[in-house]
Write an enzyme that holds these catalytic residues in place. Sequence first.
Site, mmCIF file in Angstrom:
data_model
loop_
_atom_site.group_PDB
_atom_site.id
_atom_site.type_symbol
_atom_site.label_atom_id
_atom_site.label_comp_id
_atom_site.label_asym_id
_atom_site.label_seq_id
_atom_site.Cartn_x
_atom_site.Cartn_y
_atom_site.Cartn_z
ATOM 1 C CB SER A 118 -0.986 -0.042 1.201
ATOM 2 O OG SER A 118 -0.273 -0.418 2.368
ATOM 3 C CG HIS A 138 -3.088 -0.821 -3.061
ATOM 4 N ND1 HIS A 138 -3.244 0.434 -2.803
ATOM 5 C CD2 HIS A 138 -3.207 -1.376 -1.700
ATOM 6 C CE1 HIS A 138 -3.512 0.627 -1.416
ATOM 7 N NE2 HIS A 138 -3.599 -0.664 -0.905
ATOM 8 C CD GLU A 178 -3.254 3.310 -5.505
ATOM 9 O OE1 GLU A 178 -3.173 4.613 -5.604
ATOM 10 O OE2 GLU A 178 -2.981 2.608 -4.553
ATOM 11 C CG ASN A 227 -2.691 4.115 1.642
ATOM 12 O OD1 ASN A 227 -3.770 4.162 2.295
ATOM 13 N ND2 ASN A 227 -2.526 2.920 1.064
#
Length: 296
Positions: free
Chosen positions: A118, A139, A151, A189
């Site tokens: 992540s 991800h 992702e 993130n």
Amino acid sequence: MKNITVIGSGTMGNGIAHTFAQHGFTVALVDINQDALNQAIKTIAGNLDRQVKKGTIDEGLKTSTLNNISTFTGLKLAVSNADLVIEAATENQEIKLNIFKQLSEFCKDGAILASNTSSISITLIASVTKTPGNVIGMHFMNPVPLMKLVEVIRGYATTDKVTNTIMELSRQLNKVPVEVNDYPGFVANRILMPMINEAIYTLHEGVAGVEEIDTVMKLGMAHPMGPLQLADFIGLDVCLAILKVLYDGFGNQKYAPCPLLVNMVTAGHKGIKSGRGFYKYLAGSKDIIVADKFNL
């Protein structure tokens, strides 16, 4: 592409294995701990049972999904025939680099090596392999069988062919892939963690309580879950690790983890996984109860 190996049988690993197996892929799920593998299969079976009850799948698909998954405690055998390996181990740079060094030795020529990281640099991960062009980030979001986003992170050396293959593969899983470049935190993130961190600072500075902060974000911003509850769900230790990557990567004070978050993780209060975080989680209860520490 038919044979998929998933490394790590925790929440993300078993969710990824479940998703690929349900879509007809042959999955090797590997973990160093057989008990963890047994628990992963139990979790997958339970999640499939819920899908059957909801009518989204039938018993036949549940059975074939479970039959598509084999478990391994040895990495070399588990990846020997893999077309794609997805690493979903602990969010720890040293662990991931060690795994990818081994994958570079054990996997067949042409295998794509993906990480579900992540936040950790795909370029860095690729640098320890013999074929950095075949390394990419996938991800997935939690819970993997339900969440649509993948992702897809291109490292500096990741080839167009590998990127296009993973984008198309994600669509085969009925996911929506979004291609992003390799910078700390990627997109998800880099945006999410500062918001969570700011929510923790807001609590730490006494602006409002746990429920109040989460209620403002749910009702005012239409978020399905407040940032403090979401932090518990992700794992406070994971949030802290990602913030450290952001802070180290950008050198910007705005990414510095809140001292309250650091103290909570140090004390073992990691959210749902430990039964205590900003909320407390009682066995057999679905009630959302603010942790005693914050319920004054």
